[in-house]
Design a protein around this motif. Structure first.
Motif, PDB file in Angstrom:
ATOM      1  N   TYR A  41       0.833  -1.204   0.000  1.00 34.45           N
ATOM      2  CA  TYR A  41       0.000   0.000   0.000  1.00 34.45           C
ATOM      3  C   TYR A  41       0.868   1.254   0.000  1.00 34.45           C
ATOM      4  N   ASN A  42       1.941   1.224   0.824  1.00 33.19           N
ATOM      5  CA  ASN A  42       2.830   2.371   0.901  1.00 33.19           C
ATOM      6  C   ASN A  42       3.583   2.599  -0.403  1.00 33.19           C
ATOM      7  N   VAL A  43       3.981   1.504  -1.063  1.00 28.91           N
ATOM      8  CA  VAL A  43       4.671   1.625  -2.347  1.00 28.91           C
ATOM      9  C   VAL A  43       3.785   2.326  -3.352  1.00 28.91           C
ATOM     10  N   GLU A  44       2.515   1.943  -3.406  1.00 31.80           N
ATOM     11  CA  GLU A  44       1.602   2.567  -4.368  1.00 31.80           C
ATOM     12  C   GLU A  44       1.450   4.050  -4.097  1.00 31.80           C
ATOM     13  N   ASP A  45       1.287   4.406  -2.813  1.00 31.98           N
ATOM     14  CA  ASP A  45       1.157   5.813  -2.466  1.00 31.98           C
ATOM     15  C   ASP A  45       2.408   6.598  -2.825  1.00 31.98           C
ATOM     16  N   SER A  46       3.578   6.047  -2.492  1.00 29.01           N
ATOM     17  CA  SER A  46       4.820   6.778  -2.695  1.00 29.01           C
ATOM     18  C   SER A  46       5.173   6.899  -4.176  1.00 29.01           C
ATOM     19  N   THR A  47       4.869   5.861  -4.958  1.00 32.01           N
ATOM     20  CA  THR A  47       5.167   5.943  -6.385  1.00 32.01           C
ATOM     21  C   THR A  47       4.311   6.976  -7.078  1.00 32.01           C
ATOM     22  N   LEU A  48       3.036   7.044  -6.713  1.00 29.81           N
ATOM     23  CA  LEU A  48       2.168   8.062  -7.293  1.00 29.81           C
ATOM     24  C   LEU A  48       2.637   9.456  -6.900  1.00 29.81           C
ATOM     25  N   GLU A  49       3.067   9.583  -5.647  1.00 25.39           N
ATOM     26  CA  GLU A  49       3.563  10.874  -5.185  1.00 25.39           C
ATOM     27  C   GLU A  49       4.828  11.274  -5.939  1.00 25.39           C
ATOM     28  N   ALA A  50       5.689  10.288  -6.242  1.00 24.07           N
ATOM     29  CA  ALA A  50       6.918  10.571  -6.987  1.00 24.07           C
ATOM     30  C   ALA A  50       6.598  11.084  -8.375  1.00 24.07           C
ATOM     31  N   ALA A  51       5.648  10.424  -9.047  1.00 17.15           N
ATOM     32  CA  ALA A  51       5.277  10.851 -10.388  1.00 17.15           C
ATOM     33  C   ALA A  51       4.705  12.267 -10.375  1.00 17.15           C
ATOM     34  N   LYS A  52       3.921  12.568  -9.341  1.00 15.52           N
ATOM     35  CA  LYS A  52       3.362  13.914  -9.232  1.00 15.52           C
ATOM     36  C   LYS A  52       4.452  14.943  -8.962  1.00 15.52           C
ATOM     37  N   LYS A  53       5.469  14.538  -8.173  1.00 19.30           N
ATOM     38  CA  LYS A  53       6.574  15.458  -7.895  1.00 19.30           C
ATOM     39  C   LYS A  53       7.294  15.855  -9.189  1.00 19.30           C
ATOM     40  N   MET A  54       7.466  14.899 -10.103  1.00 13.29           N
ATOM     41  CA  MET A  54       8.159  15.190 -11.354  1.00 13.29           C
ATOM     42  C   MET A  54       7.410  16.222 -12.186  1.00 13.29           C
ATOM     43  N   ASP A  55       6.102  16.305 -11.993  1.00 13.93           N
ATOM     44  CA  ASP A  55       5.298  17.240 -12.778  1.00 13.93           C
ATOM     45  C   ASP A  55       4.738  18.340 -11.893  1.00 13.93           C
ATOM     46  N   SER A  56       5.369  18.577 -10.758  1.00  6.88           N
ATOM     47  CA  SER A  56       4.843  19.557  -9.810  1.00  6.88           C
ATOM     48  C   SER A  56       5.374  20.949 -10.123  1.00  6.88           C
ATOM     49  N   VAL A  57       4.737  21.918  -9.491  1.00  7.06           N
ATOM     50  CA  VAL A  57       5.104  23.320  -9.656  1.00  7.06           C
ATOM     51  C   VAL A  57       5.695  23.821  -8.348  1.00  7.06           C
ATOM     52  N   ARG A  58       6.853  24.443  -8.416  1.00  4.44           N
ATOM     53  CA  ARG A  58       7.520  24.939  -7.218  1.00  4.44           C
ATOM     54  C   ARG A  58       6.959  26.318  -6.850  1.00  4.44           C
ATOM     55  N   SER A  59       5.853  26.315  -6.144  1.00  2.16           N
ATOM     56  CA  SER A  59       5.233  27.568  -5.713  1.00  2.16           C
ATOM     57  C   SER A  59       4.530  27.340  -4.391  1.00  2.16           C
ATOM     58  N   GLU A  60       4.300  28.417  -3.678  1.00  2.00           N
ATOM     59  CA  GLU A  60       3.696  28.316  -2.352  1.00  2.00           C
ATOM     60  C   GLU A  60       2.403  29.103  -2.260  1.00  2.00           C
ATOM     61  N   HIS A  61       2.320  30.242  -2.935  1.00  2.00           N
ATOM     62  CA  HIS A  61       1.157  31.113  -2.838  1.00  2.00           C
ATOM     63  C   HIS A  61       0.430  31.174  -4.177  1.00  2.00           C
ATOM     64  N   TRP A  62      -0.855  31.487  -4.128  1.00  2.00           N
ATOM     65  CA  TRP A  62      -1.656  31.535  -5.347  1.00  2.00           C
ATOM     66  C   TRP A  62      -1.164  32.617  -6.316  1.00  2.00           C
ATOM     67  N   TYR A  63      -0.565  33.666  -5.778  1.00  2.00           N
ATOM     68  CA  TYR A  63      -0.145  34.768  -6.640  1.00  2.00           C
ATOM     69  C   TYR A  63       1.243  34.550  -7.246  1.00  2.00           C
ATOM     70  N   ASP A  64       1.880  33.413  -6.930  1.00  2.00           N
ATOM     71  CA  ASP A  64       3.211  33.148  -7.486  1.00  2.00           C
ATOM     72  C   ASP A  64       3.187  33.135  -9.019  1.00  2.00           C
ATOM     73  N   GLY A  65       2.088  32.663  -9.604  1.00  2.00           N
ATOM     74  CA  GLY A  65       1.995  32.609 -11.057  1.00  2.00           C
ATOM     75  C   GLY A  65       2.107  33.978 -11.688  1.00  2.00           C
ATOM     76  N   PHE A  66       1.509  34.988 -11.058  1.00  2.00           N
ATOM     77  CA  PHE A  66       1.568  36.342 -11.604  1.00  2.00           C
ATOM     78  C   PHE A  66       2.958  36.943 -11.418  1.00  2.00           C
ATOM     79  N   VAL A  67       3.603  36.599 -10.294  1.00  2.00           N
ATOM     80  CA  VAL A  67       4.977  37.057 -10.085  1.00  2.00           C
ATOM     81  C   VAL A  67       5.898  36.451 -11.136  1.00  2.00           C
ATOM     82  N   ARG A  68       5.668  35.189 -11.458  1.00  2.00           N
ATOM     83  CA  ARG A  68       6.522  34.485 -12.418  1.00  2.00           C
ATOM     84  C   ARG A  68       6.416  35.037 -13.836  1.00  2.00           C
ATOM     85  N   LEU A  69       5.351  35.734 -14.136  1.00  2.00           N
ATOM     86  CA  LEU A  69       5.247  36.351 -15.450  1.00  2.00           C
ATOM     87  C   LEU A  69       6.404  37.320 -15.682  1.00  2.00           C
TER      88      LEU A  69
END
Length: 569
Positions: A41-69
């Motif tokens: 069960y843990n392997v399944e959770d961690s592998t899915l989390e790993a795949a999501k990490k590879m496609d994740s966005v390094r941001s913390e606040h909702w307005y980060d996208g506008f700053v990044r422009l």
């Protein structure tokens, strides 16, 4: 060391000392017992989390996208990574933008010349403009088919500057045409030279930038096309006003000559500066070994696999997966939606000589291009932080409003201008889908290159006849059938992205285990030895990882080598 999982400096400072195994992180490298249900069960959770990490966005606040422009080099990046990104942007991104700028000049100049009385001088009448556009598409398709095979090969980095030099010379030649048949032949050859450029550059950009960097770079690349179209109008207007009759040539002829003068020098610079994809940049003079090492590590952390060897299994891999079918359908519909761009507004202005002079006809379409620039900057730029599906939906809703109004046609002139200003939003679609292809197919370089080229080629096949059937010049300026077709495409595109969303979820689960293994290897090896040796991780049609070689990347920057990476056979 650059950690992909670092969201900001504070998070790394407060990282917990231990991580409970019932919430296994992608950094966990323990040995799992397949017979233990809890571990499974843990392997399944961690592998899915790993795949999501590879496609994740390094941001913390909702307005980060506008700053990044506006802030492309955020503070949480280490200094050496900021400098590397800046170097790649200045050389690679700036060059491909300049190249695509000239491509837009040379693509749109025929409509500008048509509006500047070329139609009268060389008897370019009836549906000749539509035929010329279709012949351009035909040449585009022929050469693009070859590019999809060649773009991942080591010498492909010389393809763009070579072809740009050829189309620059052909642009000069168009100034000398005296008959419509000569223009038809040259437009076919221009399309032949330009065909591989768009897919090869989109593939190249996807080979250098992470998930939260790639959409803005493709946006900048696409904006350069809008700027080229805008500048083309100003050039043709200035040529018509100031150069008509000079040297015994008309203003539209001078327009082609000026475009060629821009194109050829930029093409020649490419032989010295353009690096191609990361796999092709081993001997590029402006990138050091340290730079290449860091680039390879960054892309492996983001899940982008290096190119392998071509084999017959590529055909099976491609057509047994969902990507090629989905993105081909998307590109076809995207081009149907984009059909009015460069035609509808321009020919409507030409049909109203009582309101708009020849310089007006050349200059006013530049307003469309300016709207396209702003739309891409905002909507495609924000996709580096937010889901691109949000902005695809916004764009299609605007298209439905615009095209349904133009179908009716009998609307006030001010509102008609508003509807025409929505048309250049098609470039938002192009930027977003180009970024999505790079991310959806990041695990297979050959499939990624093929799908980019193949889907665009099929859409151009459609353009050969859709230009003639739906937007024949003889039906200008109303184009009722054309706007109905574009409206239909926009309606389908409102719902088609749902299929892409489910497809990406399917891939996340299918390749999750191999993604986890690669991330664990990067993290463990870099911490223990200062270097990273990572499987090329080609996959068969069932998603199984097949080790055929490795990248060895020195984190300290002392050396970097790449072994032979082969696709699954």
């Amino acid at each position: 060391m650059v950690s992909f999982f670092r969201r900001n400096a504070k998070e790394e400072d407060v990282e917990p000392e231990t991580e409970p195994k019932d919430i296994i992180s992608p950094r966990y490298t323990g040995n799992y017992d397949p017979g233990n249900m809890l571990d499974a069960y843990n392997v399944e959770d961690s592998t899915l989390e790993a795949a999501k990490k590879m496609d994740s966005v390094r941001s913390e606040h909702w307005y980060d996208g506008f700053v990044r422009l506006f802030v492309w080099y955020p503070s949480f990046l280490p200094k050496e990574e900021k400098l590397l990104l800046f170097k790649i942007d200045v050389v690679l991104l700036l060059y491909v933008c300049a190249s695509y700028f000239t491509k837009a000049l040379d693509k749109s100049n025929i409509t500008k010349a048509y509006n500047a009385n070329m139609d009268v001088e060389i008897n370019f009448t009836g549906n000749d403009l539509s035929y010329a556009k279709s012949l351009y598409s035909a040449g585009y398709i022929v050469s693009m088919g070859l590019a999809t095979v060649f773009v991942t090969r080591p010498k492909a980095r010389f393809m763009l500057p070579l072809l740009e030099t050829i189309w620059g010379v052909l642009t000069f030649c168009q100034a000398a045409v005296t008959t419509s048949s000569q223009m038809f032949a040259l437009r076919f050859l221009v399309g032949l030279a330009e065909g591989p450029i768009f897919p090869s550059v989109v593939y190249t950009i996807g080979s250098w930038y992470k998930r939260d960097e790639v959409y803005r770079r493709i946006m900048a690349f696409s904006i350069s096309s809008s700027l080229g179209g805008m500048f083309s109008g100003f050039l043709q207007s200035a040529a018509y006003t100031n150069l008509s009759g000079k040297g015994g040539m008309s203003g539209w002829q001078w327009g082609f000559i000026i475009d060629g003068i821009f194109t050829v020098p930029i093409a020649l610079l490419g032989f010295a500066f353009y690096p191609g994809s990361l796999d092709q940049a081993k001997n590029v003079w402006w990138l050091k070994k340290d730079d290449l090492a860091l680039c390879r590590k960054r892309m492996l952390e983001s899940g982008v696999k290096p190119a392998g060897k071509l084999s017959m299994s590529l055909i099976k891999r491609i057509f047994c997966r969902w990507h090629v079918h989905y993105y081909t359908a998307f590109w076809v519909l995207l081009n149907v939606v984009a059909l009015p761009d460069g035609v509808g507004f321009d020919l409507w202005l030409k049909s109203r000589p009582d309101l708009y002079s020849i310089p007006d006809r050349e200059n006013y379409p530049s307003i469309q291009n300016a709207v396209g620039v702003v739309a891409q900057f905002l909507l495609a730029g924000l996709a580096d932080t937010f889901s691109p599906y949000i902005f695809l939906t916004i764009t299609q809703v605007l298209f439905v409003i615009s095209f349904s109004s133009l179908v009716y046609w009998d609307i006030p002139i001010g509102y008609k201008w508003f509807c025409f200003m929505i048309v250049p939003f098609d470039l938002v679609n192009q930027s977003l889908v180009s970024g999505q292809i790079n991310r959806s197919l990041r695990r297979d370089a050959e499939e990624r290159a093929f799908v980019i080229g193949f889907s665009d080629a099929i859409s151009q096949v459609m353009n050969i006849w859709t230009n003639i059937v739906f937007f024949p010049t003889s039906q200008a300026p109303e184009f009722r059938n054309g706007y109905i077709a574009s409206l239909s495409g926009a309606l389908v595109l409102l719902f088609l992205p749902i299929a892409g969303w489910y497809g990406d979820r399917y891939d996340t689960k299918k390749f999750a285990e191999s993604d986890l293994k690669m991330l664990d290897t990067i993290e463990a090896d870099s911490q223990s030895t200062g270097s990273v040796e990572v499987d090329a991780l080609a996959h068969d049609s069932d998603g199984n990882s097949l080790k055929k070689g490795a990248y060895q990347v020195s984190i300290a920057g002392s050396s970097s080598t790449s072994g032979s990476n082969a696709s699954a056979s």
